[in-house]
Scaffold this motif. Structure first.
Motif, mmCIF file in Angstrom:
data_model
loop_
_atom_site.group_PDB
_atom_site.id
_atom_site.type_symbol
_atom_site.label_atom_id
_atom_site.label_comp_id
_atom_site.label_asym_id
_atom_site.label_seq_id
_atom_site.Cartn_x
_atom_site.Cartn_y
_atom_site.Cartn_z
ATOM 1 N N ASP A 1 0.825 -1.205 0.000
ATOM 2 C CA ASP A 1 0.000 0.000 0.000
ATOM 3 C C ASP A 1 0.862 1.259 0.000
ATOM 4 O O ASP A 1 1.714 1.446 0.865
ATOM 5 C CB ASP A 1 -0.934 0.021 1.214
ATOM 6 N N GLY A 2 0.647 2.103 -1.010
ATOM 7 C CA GLY A 2 1.366 3.370 -1.111
ATOM 8 C C GLY A 2 2.792 3.241 -1.617
ATOM 9 O O GLY A 2 3.510 4.239 -1.681
ATOM 10 N N ASN A 3 3.213 2.044 -1.965
ATOM 11 C CA ASN A 3 4.598 1.828 -2.385
ATOM 12 C C ASN A 3 4.703 1.507 -3.871
ATOM 13 O O ASN A 3 3.818 0.871 -4.436
ATOM 14 C CB ASN A 3 5.215 0.655 -1.614
ATOM 15 N N ASN A 4 5.821 1.922 -4.470
ATOM 16 C CA ASN A 4 6.171 1.426 -5.800
ATOM 17 C C ASN A 4 6.462 -0.051 -5.655
ATOM 18 O O ASN A 4 7.059 -0.476 -4.672
ATOM 19 C CB ASN A 4 7.422 2.133 -6.339
ATOM 20 N N CYS A 5 6.062 -0.828 -6.650
ATOM 21 C CA CYS A 5 6.330 -2.254 -6.618
ATOM 22 C C CYS A 5 6.398 -2.773 -8.042
ATOM 23 O O CYS A 5 5.983 -2.106 -8.985
ATOM 24 C CB CYS A 5 5.267 -2.995 -5.817
ATOM 25 N N THR A 6 6.911 -3.972 -8.171
ATOM 26 C CA THR A 6 6.981 -4.604 -9.477
ATOM 27 C C THR A 6 6.755 -6.096 -9.328
ATOM 28 O O THR A 6 6.757 -6.634 -8.226
ATOM 29 C CB THR A 6 8.334 -4.294 -10.174
ATOM 30 N N THR A 7 6.561 -6.734 -10.455
ATOM 31 C CA THR A 7 6.385 -8.180 -10.534
ATOM 32 C C THR A 7 6.739 -8.587 -11.955
ATOM 33 O O THR A 7 7.207 -7.752 -12.743
ATOM 34 C CB THR A 7 4.944 -8.595 -10.150
ATOM 35 N N HIS A 8 6.495 -9.816 -12.309
ATOM 36 C CA HIS A 8 6.735 -10.267 -13.678
ATOM 37 C C HIS A 8 5.944 -9.380 -14.638
ATOM 38 O O HIS A 8 4.804 -9.010 -14.352
ATOM 39 C CB HIS A 8 6.308 -11.725 -13.825
ATOM 40 N N HIS A 9 6.533 -9.050 -15.787
ATOM 41 C CA HIS A 9 5.897 -8.089 -16.696
ATOM 42 C C HIS A 9 4.515 -8.543 -17.179
ATOM 43 O O HIS A 9 3.666 -7.711 -17.484
ATOM 44 C CB HIS A 9 6.813 -7.775 -17.887
ATOM 45 N N LEU A 10 4.252 -9.827 -17.224
ATOM 46 C CA LEU A 10 2.930 -10.306 -17.636
ATOM 47 C C LEU A 10 1.889 -10.178 -16.531
ATOM 48 O O LEU A 10 0.694 -10.344 -16.781
ATOM 49 C CB LEU A 10 3.010 -11.768 -18.100
ATOM 50 N N LEU A 11 2.321 -9.873 -15.309
ATOM 51 C CA LEU A 11 1.407 -9.795 -14.163
ATOM 52 C C LEU A 11 1.201 -8.381 -13.639
ATOM 53 O O LEU A 11 0.423 -8.173 -12.706
ATOM 54 C CB LEU A 11 1.937 -10.682 -13.026
ATOM 55 N N THR A 12 1.873 -7.398 -14.218
ATOM 56 C CA THR A 12 1.819 -6.032 -13.688
ATOM 57 C C THR A 12 0.401 -5.472 -13.688
ATOM 58 O O THR A 12 -0.022 -4.861 -12.703
ATOM 59 C CB THR A 12 2.749 -5.095 -14.480
ATOM 60 N N ASP A 13 -0.350 -5.661 -14.771
ATOM 61 C CA ASP A 13 -1.720 -5.154 -14.818
ATOM 62 C C ASP A 13 -2.594 -5.829 -13.769
ATOM 63 O O ASP A 13 -3.416 -5.174 -13.114
ATOM 64 C CB ASP A 13 -2.332 -5.358 -16.214
ATOM 65 N N ASP A 14 -2.405 -7.139 -13.573
ATOM 66 C CA ASP A 14 -3.168 -7.862 -12.541
ATOM 67 C C ASP A 14 -2.825 -7.337 -11.148
ATOM 68 O O ASP A 14 -3.711 -7.186 -10.300
ATOM 69 C CB ASP A 14 -2.870 -9.361 -12.600
ATOM 70 N N LEU A 15 -1.554 -7.062 -10.905
ATOM 71 C CA LEU A 15 -1.132 -6.536 -9.602
ATOM 72 C C LEU A 15 -1.798 -5.184 -9.335
ATOM 73 O O LEU A 15 -2.325 -4.944 -8.249
ATOM 74 C CB LEU A 15 0.391 -6.411 -9.546
#
Length: 186
Positions: free
Chosen positions: A147-161
């Motif tokens: 919450d409130g933080n920049n974050c990342t994940t696998h590029h295919l999952l970014t929209d889902d995140l």
């Protein structure tokens, strides 16, 4: 004596009138928490890197734990004899959560929810550090750590995140996002 920072395991103690300080370093523990269907690459790569770091003198302790004694992996391989999630963490400990195969199904299951409960009840952002690998970020999101933080994940999952955790600031085209004690990686 006092700790030098929120998650540091370095303690400074002053003795005598001359103000001389004694510095003591406590050995940190790195907990790799294995969710069901853990991605072998997400688990094995970091563990091998840490094992090699130990070989070259890094004074760290590694523990591989899970909410169940056995977990399946992304390949037809099972890992058994796993220690349970710890009841407590020490100041400066690091928790690592690798990604899984089929996160949409796995992260709503009982074992994944035990990891989320652990993060909510045992992990303390002021005392500990956490790193997710790939889809492991979704468990951090469930625990409110994004919450409130920049974050990342696998590029295919970014929209889902971004859709699942709108209070998180999911970033495209990033391999790593660091927010104090919370680190997410692709």
């Amino acid at each position: 004596c006092h700790a030098s920072s929120r998650a540091s395991r370095v303690l400074y103690c002053q003795f005598g009138d001359d103000g001389c300080a004694l510095r003591a370093v406590l050995k940190p523990t790195i907990y790799m928490i294995l969710p069901p269907t853990v991605m072998l690459l997400d688990m094995a790569g970091p563990l091998e890197m840490l094992r090699i770091a130990q070989r070259f003198g890094a004074d760290i302790e590694l523990r591989v734990v899970a909410p169940t004694a056995e977990v399946g992996t992304s390949l037809p391989i099972y890992i058994s004899g796993l220690a349970p999630l710890p009841a407590k963490l020490q100041r400066g400990d690091l928790v690592v959560i690798p990604g899984v195969l089929d996160e949409a199904a796995v992260y709503h299951g009982e074992a994944a929810q035990a990891i989320v409960a652990f993060l909510k009840n045992v992990f303390d952002i002021e005392q500990h550090e956490i790193m997710s690998i790939c889809s492991g970020a979704f468990l951090l999101g469930q625990a409110g750590l994004l919450d409130g933080n920049n974050c990342t994940t696998h590029h295919l999952l970014t929209d889902d995140l971004r859709a699942e955790y709108p209070h998180a600031q999911g970033s495209d085209n990033r391999v790593l996002a660091e927010n104090g004690a919370v680190l997410t990686t692709a």
